[in-house]
Design an enzyme around this catalytic site. Sequence first.
Site, PDB file in Angstrom:
ATOM      1  N   THR A  36       0.822  -1.215   0.000  1.00 58.26           N
ATOM      2  CA  THR A  36       0.000   0.000   0.000  1.00 58.26           C
ATOM      3  C   THR A  36       0.853   1.261   0.000  1.00 58.26           C
ATOM      4  O   THR A  36       0.416   2.303  -0.498  1.00 58.26           O
ATOM      5  CB  THR A  36      -0.993   0.028   1.184  1.00 58.26           C
ATOM      6  OG1 THR A  36      -0.285   0.119   2.413  1.00 58.26           O
ATOM      7  CG2 THR A  36      -1.869  -1.211   1.187  1.00 58.26           C
ATOM      8  N   ASP A  37       2.063   1.196   0.548  1.00 55.46           N
ATOM      9  CA  ASP A  37       2.957   2.357   0.472  1.00 55.46           C
ATOM     10  C   ASP A  37       3.241   2.710  -0.987  1.00 55.46           C
ATOM     11  O   ASP A  37       3.163   3.872  -1.389  1.00 55.46           O
ATOM     12  CB  ASP A  37       4.270   2.069   1.195  1.00 55.46           C
ATOM     13  CG  ASP A  37       4.294   2.608   2.613  1.00 55.46           C
ATOM     14  OD1 ASP A  37       3.568   3.579   2.888  1.00 55.46           O
ATOM     15  OD2 ASP A  37       5.033   2.069   3.440  1.00 55.46           O
TER      16      ASP A  37
END
Length: 533
Positions: free
Chosen positions: A410-411
């Site tokens: 998700t980063d």
Amino acid sequence: MSAPPTAPDVASAVAAGQLDALELSDPDVECVVDWSGPVQLPLHDEASVQAACGIMHVHGRAAGRPVPLAVDYASTVAGVLAAQGVLAATIARARGARVNSVRTSVAQAALLSVQQYLAAATADDPPEEVRAGLRPPFTTADGVRIEVETLNAEAWQRFWRALGAADSAIARGWWPFQQRFATATCGLPAALHDAVGAATHAEIRTAAEKTGISVLPVRDEPTGPMDLPACTLTHLPGSQPHRLPPPGALPLDGIVVVESTRRVQGPAAGHVLRMLGADVVRIEPPGGDPMRGVPPMVRDRSARYLALNAGKRVVELDLKTPGGCRGLRELVAEADVFLHNWAPGKAAQLGLDAQDLASSSPGLVYAWASGWGSAMGTDPPLGTDFLVQAHSGLAAAISKPAAPSLMTLTDVLGGLVCAQGVLAALLRRLRTGSGSRVDTSLLSAAGVVPRHRTDRRLHRTRDGFSVLPEGSTSDFADRREMPTEALVSRCADAGPPVAPVCTDLAELAADPRFRHALGHDGHTYVRTPWEFS
């Protein structure tokens, strides 16, 4: 958007969905997404791309072997890259450039998603030692699987002492826990898992609240708790006619971005904008970003830092002082975009929120890349990758039992979605003269990933692994004594086609079949993933 019949369906659907939601793209810009792009391998589906381009290797580090992601992550990233490419091409056309087509690939998306790990694997320092131990999540006495998070060593110590863990185990666990964002591994002492296993979920939550630790249960359902747009654009008061400078070689040539970010998500957004031609001015504290000195090193700087920040101009400002804030305001007044991923409330505390800066910078694009946005209330847990995977249902889609990947899914996707929002706001400004606030989050980025699961099978070879095409029923049990490359070559002629599974990123970086997708400058970096024509 158009694509050939053989184009990856998931990538095309993600791109079309993002562009439809923004309602800003130019129908005269054609976008083509294929599997291999400049990578000279016969890649033909999500499984072969994950295998050949390092995703299975990085995701599987915590297990000690390559492990496929059950979701179409590489295709999702490719879809966001395609949407970015269309928006960037539309900006270039508005500036007078003769651009009508953009091309990208799922392989380039996959390489971009592992770029920090590639940089680290090809740095000057020797490879990092992987410590043995048990990875999160933890399981409480009443059977609740949980993720914990803190960025503070003292809070870590207080929490585990409250649960009765020995100081020696607490000390041994801090370094691998802190470094899991960088290494995709997290070997923790069994004593820490035992400490959680001796307490109920309610007792764990009480200890976390008292010691300043964030704790969330890992959702068992792959569907997320809420439906969020990937990015939200809000009109900012004031407008300013913007002269369009002559088109440059890249869509964002002449655009200035001021960035005050840390870790992965924010720097990744600025990195994408720089690859599209923007001049990115990076604000760092006096003495520079501490990440500069974190091994492995390339000459005098961290390889992981370079992976996301090479090519940016650095200005050091102390934002804890009035002079530092004044200096940032002066930089933003001459810029087109201000981007940050500060903690909730920090911008308002510094007097540097969207309304504050827009009043003196009409037409500004103000972008906040957060962890949760407003989804978790006014006192949210820490907005970090693994907590978001756990809460969003992405962890449940990735594996059974549900567990976040220790690859920063998700980063990376959060940074890409933020850059997509900035491109949309720049295009809106070109058309209306108005600035925008762009809100994105790790949580909203997680929602972009389609949640259908696919069983992807790996097969042992004499020297590694291969992966079969998705849906194949072939049994390669009789070919385990063949070297991987020999098996790939034989199946290219006789079928079904198989792909090699990367088990060493340094070897991938040196493979001549990747030479048009990767570059080398003391470390391996990923070349710009778009072709405009």
